[in-house]
Each structure stands twice: as structure tokens, then as C-alpha cells.
Design an enzyme around this catalytic site. Structure first.
Site, PDB file in Angstrom:
ATOM      1  N   ASP A  18       0.846  -1.202   0.000  1.00 42.36           N
ATOM      2  CA  ASP A  18       0.000   0.000   0.000  1.00 42.36           C
ATOM      3  C   ASP A  18       0.878   1.248   0.000  1.00 42.36           C
ATOM      4  O   ASP A  18       1.655   1.465   0.938  1.00 42.36           O
ATOM      5  CB  ASP A  18      -0.882   0.017   1.243  1.00 42.36           C
ATOM      6  CG  ASP A  18      -1.739  -1.241   1.391  1.00 42.36           C
ATOM      7  OD1 ASP A  18      -1.264  -2.340   1.034  1.00 42.36           O
ATOM      8  OD2 ASP A  18      -2.865  -1.110   1.882  1.00 42.36           O
ATOM      9  N   HIS A  20      -0.254   4.618  -0.217  1.00 47.44           N
ATOM     10  CA  HIS A  20      -0.893   5.629   0.638  1.00 47.44           C
ATOM     11  C   HIS A  20      -0.260   7.014   0.504  1.00 47.44           C
ATOM     12  O   HIS A  20       0.112   7.644   1.504  1.00 47.44           O
ATOM     13  CB  HIS A  20      -0.869   5.183   2.097  1.00 47.44           C
ATOM     14  CG  HIS A  20      -2.014   4.292   2.471  1.00 47.44           C
ATOM     15  ND1 HIS A  20      -3.337   4.639   2.281  1.00 47.44           N
ATOM     16  CD2 HIS A  20      -2.039   3.041   3.009  1.00 47.44           C
ATOM     17  CE1 HIS A  20      -4.120   3.662   2.693  1.00 47.44           C
ATOM     18  NE2 HIS A  20      -3.366   2.666   3.126  1.00 47.44           N
ATOM     19  N   ASP A  47      -4.721   0.829  -2.592  1.00 46.08           N
ATOM     20  CA  ASP A  47      -4.562   1.928  -1.632  1.00 46.08           C
ATOM     21  C   ASP A  47      -3.407   2.835  -2.048  1.00 46.08           C
ATOM     22  O   ASP A  47      -2.414   3.002  -1.331  1.00 46.08           O
ATOM     23  CB  ASP A  47      -4.371   1.412  -0.209  1.00 46.08           C
ATOM     24  CG  ASP A  47      -5.689   1.062   0.470  1.00 46.08           C
ATOM     25  OD1 ASP A  47      -6.747   1.146  -0.191  1.00 46.08           O
ATOM     26  OD2 ASP A  47      -5.668   0.693   1.664  1.00 46.08           O
ATOM     27  N   ASN A  73      -9.526  -0.429  -0.759  1.00 40.17           N
ATOM     28  CA  ASN A  73     -10.697   0.150  -0.106  1.00 40.17           C
ATOM     29  C   ASN A  73     -10.648   1.672  -0.067  1.00 40.17           C
ATOM     30  O   ASN A  73     -11.684   2.335  -0.075  1.00 40.17           O
ATOM     31  CB  ASN A  73     -10.868  -0.423   1.310  1.00 40.17           C
ATOM     32  CG  ASN A  73      -9.704  -0.131   2.223  1.00 40.17           C
ATOM     33  OD1 ASN A  73      -8.564  -0.506   1.927  1.00 40.17           O
ATOM     34  ND2 ASN A  73      -9.956   0.524   3.340  1.00 40.17           N
ATOM     35  N   HIS A  74      -9.456   2.264  -0.074  1.00 41.86           N
ATOM     36  CA  HIS A  74      -9.385   3.731  -0.048  1.00 41.86           C
ATOM     37  C   HIS A  74      -9.794   4.342  -1.379  1.00 41.86           C
ATOM     38  O   HIS A  74     -10.395   5.432  -1.392  1.00 41.86           O
ATOM     39  CB  HIS A  74      -7.983   4.181   0.384  1.00 41.86           C
ATOM     40  CG  HIS A  74      -7.790   4.093   1.855  1.00 41.86           C
ATOM     41  ND1 HIS A  74      -7.897   5.180   2.699  1.00 41.86           N
ATOM     42  CD2 HIS A  74      -7.540   3.031   2.657  1.00 41.86           C
ATOM     43  CE1 HIS A  74      -7.706   4.799   3.949  1.00 41.86           C
ATOM     44  NE2 HIS A  74      -7.481   3.487   3.946  1.00 41.86           N
ATOM     45  N   HIS A 180      -3.380  -4.148   2.743  1.00 41.34           N
ATOM     46  CA  HIS A 180      -4.535  -3.803   3.578  1.00 41.34           C
ATOM     47  C   HIS A 180      -4.275  -3.834   5.077  1.00 41.34           C
ATOM     48  O   HIS A 180      -4.677  -2.923   5.798  1.00 41.34           O
ATOM     49  CB  HIS A 180      -5.702  -4.724   3.240  1.00 41.34           C
ATOM     50  CG  HIS A 180      -7.003  -4.334   3.871  1.00 41.34           C
ATOM     51  ND1 HIS A 180      -7.535  -3.063   3.771  1.00 41.34           N
ATOM     52  CD2 HIS A 180      -7.917  -5.055   4.601  1.00 41.34           C
ATOM     53  CE1 HIS A 180      -8.699  -3.011   4.407  1.00 41.34           C
ATOM     54  NE2 HIS A 180      -8.945  -4.210   4.918  1.00 41.34           N
TER      55      HIS A 180
END
Length: 219
Positions: A18, A20, A47, A73-74, A180
């Protein structure tokens, strides 16, 4: 739902956890492995956005020919906010960066990015098949088919396997790489490899060769 990739006969395939919003950290990791943007491919577990400093920049990555990401999910939280007006969950989970950007520009870029971000990848590596999803695969890889809303939710949100420390193998695939769930170090559970090491808090972004994933799962 599922995008398949033939073997990379010209370069090296990598997978990264991820991101981010940690765009600069990703660039440093690519420099560390001497990533060849012409021949190498980078796969991501999703993500791309939220929590780190450069989410909008990371949202440009799916448009690069060498970069491929499943949806996390983001990305779906952002979609629900920008397209459906469901702002609460996204803002609580790192989406506040959008307040410093043009929401219409973010909406359009996310909309186009999501067309390039399926729920799952399957890549052929040294005669083996490596799957990638964001959170957790089903118990049988062949279950990944279009039109199953419960399965889509499972692929981007579930933590059942890691919470139970379930070491059973996912059938129908040689190995699966997921993100995740933030861990101190990458972990294997059966033939599922968890590689989210919390880049936005730890400064550690796990990036590994897919050939090493294949070799590790065979040990």
C-alpha cells in the site's frame, strides 16, 4: 474483475505494498532496485491514496505504462465520497487531502484511474501463477468472477484470514500477494503473502520481485 498478464520476457516484475500517498518513498524504492521503466513492471496491491503527503500524485500512477494496481478500499471510499456524496468515512480515513485540491479534478482522475484498476490480477511468473488482490482472496481463486458484490467487498475489505492466522492454501493459484493489514514485517499465511508495512507511518514500503514470491512459496 480479473486482469491477466503474460510473462515479462524483457524485464523484471515487482510488487509493492500500500503506497498511501508516499510517492517520494516509492521513487526511492524504485531507484534502489534500479527499476527499468522501459522493460520492468510494477504491480501494486491498491490503496494508492490517503494518509501520506502526495495522494494526487499517486493517483497519476495508473496512467503510467509500467504501473498496474488493483483497487483498494481507499479508492472505493474516495469514489463513494466524490460520486455518491458519502464523505464521512473517507474523511475519517485519510481523505482530508481533497480539501486542498480541486474536487472536480480529483473526481475525474479517480474515475479514469478506476477503469484501469480491477479487483484482481493474475501474473504468470516462471511457469507459476501469482494473484494479487487488495485485502484477502477467496478460498478458491476460480471464484473471482464478475457480478458478485459480496466477493468484491471481501477482496478489498476482509481481514478474516489474518485475524484467524489461517494457513490454508488458496486453491487454483500458486501464490497470492495482498496488502490492507499493516504488519511490522511481511508475513506468509499458507500461500498468501501480506506485504503492507505501513509506509505512511513507518517509512517502510515493501517492494519485492514476483520471482522471489514464487520461490518463497515453494520453500
Amino acid at each position: 474483475m480479473l486482469q491477466r498478464f503474460a510473462p515479462n520476457t524483457m524485464g523484471t516484475d515487482y510488487v509493492v505494498g500500500d503506497i498511501h500517498g508516499c510517492h517520494d518513498l516509492l521513487l526511492r524504492e524504485l531507484e534502489r532496485v534500479r527499476f527499468d521503466h522501459q522493460y520492468d513492471r510494477l504491480f501494486c496491491v491498491g490503496d494508492l491514496i490517503d494518509r501520506g503527503p502526495n495522494s494526487l500524485q499517486c493517483l497519476r500512477l495508473p496512467f503510467e505504462p509500467w504501473f498496474h494496481s488493483v483497487r483498494g478500499n481507499h479508492e472505493l471510499l474516495a469514489h463513494d465520497a466524490l460520486e455518491l456524496g458519502r464523505w464521512g468515512m473517507w474523511l475519517l480515513n485519510g481523505g482530508v487531502w481533497v480539501r486542498d485540491e480541486d474536487p472536480q479534478q480529483v473526481r475525474e482522475r479517480l474515475r479514469e484511474a478506476l477503469t484501469r484498476m480491477p479487483y484482481a490480477f493474475e501474473i504468470e511468473v516462471e511457469g507459476a501463477r501469482v494473484g494479487i488482490v487488495h485485502a484477502e482472496p477467496p478460498s478458491d481463486w476460480s471464484r473471482i468472477v464478475p457480478g458478485d458484490d459480496a466477493l468484491e467487498h471481501h477482496l478489498v475489505w476482509s481481514r478474516r484470514r489474518i485475524e484467524r492466522r489461517d494457513t490454508s492454501r488458496v486453491e487454483g493459484i500458486d501464490a497470492v500477494v495482498v496488502g490492507h493489514t499493516i504488519l511490522r514485517e511481511p508475513v506468509w499465511l499458507g500461500n498468501v503473502h501480506y506485504i503492507d508495512t505501513g509506509a505512511f507511518t513507518t517509512g517502510r514500503l515493501t517492494l519485492i520481485r514476483l520471482v522471489d514470491v514464487v520461490r518463497m512459496v515453494g520453500e
